[in-house]
Enzyme design. Structure first.
Site, short mmCIF file in Angstrom:
data_model
loop_
_atom_site.label_atom_id
_atom_site.label_comp_id
_atom_site.label_asym_id
_atom_site.label_seq_id
_atom_site.Cartn_x
_atom_site.Cartn_y
_atom_site.Cartn_z
N LYS A 26 17.80 -10.45 -13.21
CA LYS A 26 17.15 -10.75 -14.49
C LYS A 26 17.57 -9.82 -15.62
O LYS A 26 17.74 -10.26 -16.77
CB LYS A 26 15.64 -10.77 -14.31
CG LYS A 26 15.18 -11.90 -13.38
CD LYS A 26 13.69 -11.91 -13.14
CE LYS A 26 13.32 -12.99 -12.14
NZ LYS A 26 11.88 -13.06 -11.88
N ASP A 83 8.56 -15.82 -16.66
CA ASP A 83 7.74 -15.29 -15.59
C ASP A 83 6.35 -14.90 -16.07
O ASP A 83 5.34 -15.14 -15.41
CB ASP A 83 8.40 -14.06 -14.96
CG ASP A 83 9.50 -14.41 -13.99
OD1 ASP A 83 9.42 -15.49 -13.35
OD2 ASP A 83 10.45 -13.63 -13.85
#
Length: 272
Positions: free
Chosen positions: A75, A112
């Protein structure tokens, strides 16, 4: 599960991971694509961190690529490859969703955090007035920490096996949200923080595989606390231990469920 019929018209959404054996995301995303009337297919791909940038560059040349989904440990590296970044990505420094734009440049955003907060609200485990203990300060943990602060959580304790990473996250949170009580408890005080928690969050990778150690002792949590374990591939030993005590327990699948629609909109060209 809704069956996926692949053809040359199918648009591909690779999910890049290392390791990749734990990834169960196609069970969630492909039915969601089908329900939205999209001829898309999520495909797991194991990519070593050392090969990540080169792999992303090659995927940009695939004609039927719709976008990328990123999970552990890519990420932060994905953020660095994006020419354009959405507001959550800019705030957190991580990206879990990418698309290639008409000019050949990557756009990225992090979903997220919004997925976590919406799932926590839906399951009745988000109590802004009670302390939250976040274990794990990686890509997902960072996104979750900022989302919790934005949701009005007043007290947040960040625990990470690499203290410098937790310290960096705490410093960034204090800059972005000066009113929040955020701290990194020393190793000797982890138990004290957990004993006061209203919500404990496992944002580490521990629990992906059977037999891994638990990230913390479930017995430390108060009897009225809740656990949100973001592992979606399986029900973890930590979840079982908390359930055995009668605590409220939420696994990782609801977090994904609550971000899929936003990701689809992004892959179709919305945002960033």
């Amino acid at each position: 599960m809704v069956p996926v019929t692949l053809s040359g018209a199918t648009r591909l959404v690779p999910i890049l991971a290392h390791p990749v054996d734990h990834v169960r995301a196609p069970r969630i995303y492909n039915p969601a694509f089908a329900a939205a009337g999209l001829d898309w297919c999520l495909v797991p791909m194991g990519v070593h961190p050392g090969d990540f940038a080169a792999t992303v560059a090659q995927l940009a040349r695939v004609g039927n690529l719709q976008g990328l989904n990123l999970t552990i440990p890519h990420k932060a590296a994905a953020y660095a490859l994006c020419a354009r970044r959405g507001p959550e990505a800019l705030r957190t420094g991580v990206v879990n969703t990418m698309r290639i734009d008409a000019d050949g440049q990557w756009s990225g955003e992090s979903f997220d955090g919004v997925g976590f907060v919406e799932a926590a609200r839906a399951h009745g485990v988000l109590w802004p007035d009670r302390p939250v203990v976040l274990v794990g300060a990686g890509g997902a943990g960072t996104a979750i920490a900022f989302a919790l602060a934005a949701a009005g959580v007043r007290e947040l304790h960040v625990i990470n096996r690499e203290p410098e990473r937790a310290g960096h996250l705490v410093a960034e949170l204090r800059k972005a949200f000066p009113g929040i009580g955020v701290r990194m408890p020393p190793d000797s005080d982890h138990a004290s923080a957990l004993r006061r928690a209203g919500l404990a969050v496992n944002a580490t990778s521990l629990g992906l595989h059977e037999g891994e150690p638990m990230p913390f002792d479930a017995a430390l949590l108060p009897a009225d606390a809740a656990l949100f374990d973001i592992i979606a591939a399986r029900d973890t030993e930590l979840m079982a231990a908390c359930s055995a005590r009668g605590l409220r327990v939420v696994g990782g699948k609801p977090m994904i469920d609550h971000q899929v629609a936003a990701q689809i909109a992004f892959w179709r060209g919305g945002g960033a």
